[in-house]
Design a protein around this motif. Structure first.
Motif, PDB file in Angstrom:
ATOM      1  N   ARG A 230       0.824  -1.210   0.000  1.00  0.00           N
ATOM      2  CA  ARG A 230       0.000   0.000   0.000  1.00  0.00           C
ATOM      3  C   ARG A 230       0.858   1.260   0.000  1.00  0.00           C
ATOM      4  NH1 ARG A 230      -3.861  -2.471   4.746  1.00  0.00           N
ATOM      5  NH2 ARG A 230      -5.090  -3.889   3.405  1.00  0.00           N
ATOM      6  N   GLU A 231       1.947   1.225   0.752  1.00  0.00           N
ATOM      7  CA  GLU A 231       2.828   2.392   0.803  1.00  0.00           C
ATOM      8  C   GLU A 231       3.464   2.662  -0.555  1.00  0.00           C
ATOM      9  OE1 GLU A 231       5.668   1.929   3.906  1.00  0.00           O
ATOM     10  OE2 GLU A 231       4.170   1.909   5.517  1.00  0.00           O
ATOM     11  N   LYS A 234       1.074   4.182  -3.340  1.00  0.00           N
ATOM     12  CA  LYS A 234       0.810   5.617  -3.288  1.00  0.00           C
ATOM     13  C   LYS A 234       1.742   6.405  -4.201  1.00  0.00           C
ATOM     14  CE  LYS A 234      -0.781   5.392   1.535  1.00  0.00           C
ATOM     15  NZ  LYS A 234      -0.457   5.771   2.941  1.00  0.00           N
ATOM     16  N   LYS A 235       2.900   5.844  -4.514  1.00  0.00           N
ATOM     17  CA  LYS A 235       3.869   6.536  -5.353  1.00  0.00           C
ATOM     18  C   LYS A 235       3.585   6.350  -6.839  1.00  0.00           C
ATOM     19  CE  LYS A 235       7.429   5.846  -1.805  1.00  0.00           C
ATOM     20  NZ  LYS A 235       8.774   5.272  -1.498  1.00  0.00           N
ATOM     21  N   PRO A 237       0.282   6.690  -8.670  1.00  0.00           N
ATOM     22  CA  PRO A 237      -1.163   6.960  -8.736  1.00  0.00           C
ATOM     23  C   PRO A 237      -1.791   6.593 -10.076  1.00  0.00           C
ATOM     24  CG  PRO A 237       0.098   8.998  -8.849  1.00  0.00           C
ATOM     25  CD  PRO A 237       1.071   7.931  -8.495  1.00  0.00           C
TER      26      PRO A 237
END
Length: 380
Positions: A230-231, A234-235, A237
């Motif tokens: 998930r982290e 985010k990079k 999109p």
């Protein structure tokens, strides 16, 4: 389609029959972990001399299919020179001279190494991945036009963490009759496999990355894997990120595989998912794969890489060379030799499409040599 191969593909397509153009697509452009992907990577060898590659024919059908690769490479005059070594799965370890060769050359092509079931002998396939920190396994499961399967338009890339999880090898007998096997998941390994999956999707114009897990039961271990995915998501999109529980994933694969694009998984789940997807798309005999790390890469049959075939297949010389031929095309692309990779892939796909030369697993009766000769004849 990757930016680095577009001009070459346009030239090739100009001479490709119209009925083949709609499905012409490179198998993979594999990013090198740690490299700057904003600009092209220089060839590993760019001084005009052949690139040395370590070759391990392996056990069973291995010498047959690696021999096919050698013949096709000679036919396309690929600037690669093989350093061949005898390695077998019943050895206690990989010989030092083989490891030295891989570390020197950075790239290896290998056939299957048999893994004894039970006992105290470790899998040399797994040992190689750990010793060289080949933390990424990439398996491309895709429909080949002309090869009839239950599902069409399958094009799945399974990106599997290759160094930890249930394959950590941490087992012991607590008391007689009770064995404990540890599953190890770390944030470091989870983040780097997730980053590779998203970078792969970005470079190959893929739209979706799906994380496979069992966090509803293994809340800490698989929970950490999901948190890391998930982290990283985010990079990126522009790429859709999904999650799916592994048992539901298997059901969805056999019922509607077309919904999947890139899948990122922990170690054991990736093995199961890749083999399931391969079976759906045509079988392990046609699915390419590679294992890469920060410094080294090993290319081999994508699914069931340790499969060495039945003795009768070896005796009759009817092993299917397609998977390793396509894996060697992935290797050529990794070596920044995309024009050679495109020629090889096009020839293999044309042979499959025409259907005259196929091994038993694809419904034919051809020998390994007959398929190899057909691929060489199909080269453009």
């Amino acid at each position: 389609m990757t930016r680095s191969t577009t001009p070459i593909l346009k030239r090739l397509l100009s001479g490709t029959p119209p009925h083949l153009r709609s499905w012409f697509r490179p198998i993979t452009h594999m990013p090198r972990p740690g490299s700057d992907t904003t600009r092209p990577v220089s060839p590993i060898t760019n001084n005009g001399t052949p690139t040395p590659v370590t070759l391990i024919p392996g056990d069973g059908i291995g010498p047959l299919v690696t021999g096919a690769v050698e013949q096709v490479f000679n036919a396309i005059q690929a600037p690669v020179i093989f350093e061949k070594f005898e390695v077998h799965g019943d050895m206690n370890k990989i010989p030092d001279e083989v490891m030295d060769s891989i570390r020197k050359n950075k790239v290896c092509l290998k056939g299957g190494l048999v893994t004894p079931v039970g006992g105290g002998v470790n899998s040399l396939n797994v040992l190689l991945r750990k010793e060289l920190d080949l933390f990424v396994s990439v398996v491309n499961c895709f429909s080949l036009p002309g090869l009839v399967t239950r599902h069409e338009k399958v094009d799945i890339v399974v990106i599997r963490e290759n160094t930890e999880g249930e394959y950590s090898g941490l087992e012991h007998e607590v008391v007689p009759g009770v064995v404990e096997s540890l599953k190890v998941i770390t944030k470091f390994c989870s983040e780097r496999i997730a980053k590779y999956a998203f970078e792969f999707a970005h470079l190959n114009d893929r739209k979706t990355v799906t994380a496979v897990h069992k966090a509803n039961i293994m809340k800490l271990a698989d929970g950490l894997f999901l948190e890391s995915c998930r982290e990283i998501a985010k990079k990126y999109p522009e790429i859709t990120y999904n999650e799916i529980i592994v048992d539901n994933c298997c059901m969805q694969l056999v019922s509607k595989p077309e919904q999947f694009d890139v899948m990122v998984t922990p170690n054991l789940y990736g093995n199961l998912v890749a083999n399931t997807a391969a079976g759906i798309a045509g079988g392990t005999g046609v699915m390419p794969g590679g294992n890469v790390g920060m410094e080294y890469a090993i290319f081999e049959q994508g699914a069931s890489a340790g499969n060495v075939g039945k003795p009768s297949m070896v005796e009759k010389k009817r092993a299917n060379p397609v998977a390793l031929l396509l894996s060697s095309a992935m290797m050529l692309r990794h070596l920044q030799l995309p024009d050679y990779a495109d020629r090889l892939e096009t020839a293999v796909k044309r042979v499959i499409y025409e259907g005259k030369y196929r091994t038993k697993d694809l419904g034919g009766s051809s020998t390994t040599q007959e398929v190899t000769d057909a691929v060489i004849s199909a080269l453009t």
